[in-house]
Design a protein around this motif. Structure first.
Motif, PDB file in Angstrom:
ATOM      1  N   THR A   1       0.824  -1.202   0.000  1.00 57.98           N
ATOM      2  CA  THR A   1       0.000   0.000   0.000  1.00 57.98           C
ATOM      3  C   THR A   1       0.859   1.251   0.000  1.00 57.98           C
ATOM      4  O   THR A   1       0.562   2.230  -0.699  1.00 57.98           O
ATOM      5  CB  THR A   1      -0.960  -0.014   1.202  1.00 57.98           C
ATOM      6  N   LEU A   2       1.954   1.224   0.757  1.00 61.50           N
ATOM      7  CA  LEU A   2       2.878   2.353   0.787  1.00 61.50           C
ATOM      8  C   LEU A   2       3.494   2.578  -0.591  1.00 61.50           C
ATOM      9  O   LEU A   2       3.549   3.699  -1.086  1.00 61.50           O
ATOM     10  CB  LEU A   2       3.955   2.092   1.833  1.00 61.50           C
ATOM     11  N   TYR A   3       3.925   1.503  -1.231  1.00 61.50           N
ATOM     12  CA  TYR A   3       4.484   1.591  -2.577  1.00 61.50           C
ATOM     13  C   TYR A   3       3.455   2.190  -3.542  1.00 61.50           C
ATOM     14  O   TYR A   3       3.776   3.097  -4.321  1.00 61.50           O
ATOM     15  CB  TYR A   3       4.927   0.203  -3.054  1.00 61.50           C
ATOM     16  N   GLN A   4       2.229   1.691  -3.482  1.00 63.22           N
ATOM     17  CA  GLN A   4       1.182   2.178  -4.383  1.00 63.22           C
ATOM     18  C   GLN A   4       0.880   3.659  -4.158  1.00 63.22           C
ATOM     19  O   GLN A   4       0.685   4.413  -5.115  1.00 63.22           O
ATOM     20  CB  GLN A   4      -0.103   1.366  -4.195  1.00 63.22           C
ATOM     21  N   SER A   5       0.855   4.073  -2.901  1.00 62.22           N
ATOM     22  CA  SER A   5       0.534   5.473  -2.612  1.00 62.22           C
ATOM     23  C   SER A   5       1.640   6.410  -3.089  1.00 62.22           C
ATOM     24  O   SER A   5       1.356   7.473  -3.648  1.00 62.22           O
ATOM     25  CB  SER A   5       0.255   5.675  -1.118  1.00 62.22           C
ATOM     26  N   ILE A   6       2.894   6.013  -2.910  1.00 62.54           N
ATOM     27  CA  ILE A   6       3.999   6.848  -3.379  1.00 62.54           C
ATOM     28  C   ILE A   6       4.026   6.890  -4.908  1.00 62.54           C
ATOM     29  O   ILE A   6       4.222   7.952  -5.503  1.00 62.54           O
ATOM     30  CB  ILE A   6       5.341   6.351  -2.797  1.00 62.54           C
ATOM     31  N   LYS A   7       3.784   5.760  -5.531  1.00 61.93           N
ATOM     32  CA  LYS A   7       3.732   5.705  -6.997  1.00 61.93           C
ATOM     33  C   LYS A   7       2.631   6.626  -7.529  1.00 61.93           C
ATOM     34  O   LYS A   7       2.841   7.383  -8.487  1.00 61.93           O
ATOM     35  CB  LYS A   7       3.488   4.260  -7.437  1.00 61.93           C
ATOM     36  N   GLU A   8       1.474   6.598  -6.888  1.00 61.49           N
ATOM     37  CA  GLU A   8       0.351   7.436  -7.316  1.00 61.49           C
ATOM     38  C   GLU A   8       0.651   8.918  -7.079  1.00 61.49           C
ATOM     39  O   GLU A   8       0.348   9.766  -7.931  1.00 61.49           O
ATOM     40  CB  GLU A   8      -0.929   7.025  -6.585  1.00 61.49           C
TER      41      GLU A   8
END
Length: 75
Positions: free
Chosen positions: A53-60
């Protein structure tokens, strides 16, 4: 949260547009400085889910920053 000279206010505004769980985990990790293990315990989810989730949020966030920069520089 992100490298570079982006104004904090701009990043926080964009953070507000993330899905609730992504925003919650991102803020706990990056602003509150809570480690992934503690986040997983508090939220009742696996450490792997926190990491994903952290990876996805930073990517977004990076995508939104890039898109908004492109809009302002091409206008």
């Amino acid at each position: 949260i992100l490298p570079g000279a982006e104004p904090v206010s701009r990043i926080l505004r964009l953070t507000d547009t993330l899905p609730e769980r992504q925003r919650e985990i991102l803020l706990m990790s990056r602003i509150d400085q809570i480690d992934k293990k503690k986040i997983s315990e508090v939220l009742g989810i696996s450490i792997r889910t926190v990491e994903t989730t952290l990876y996805q949020s930073i990517k977004e966030l990076r995508r939104m920053l890039k898109d908004s920069t492109n809009l302002t520089s091409s206008g």
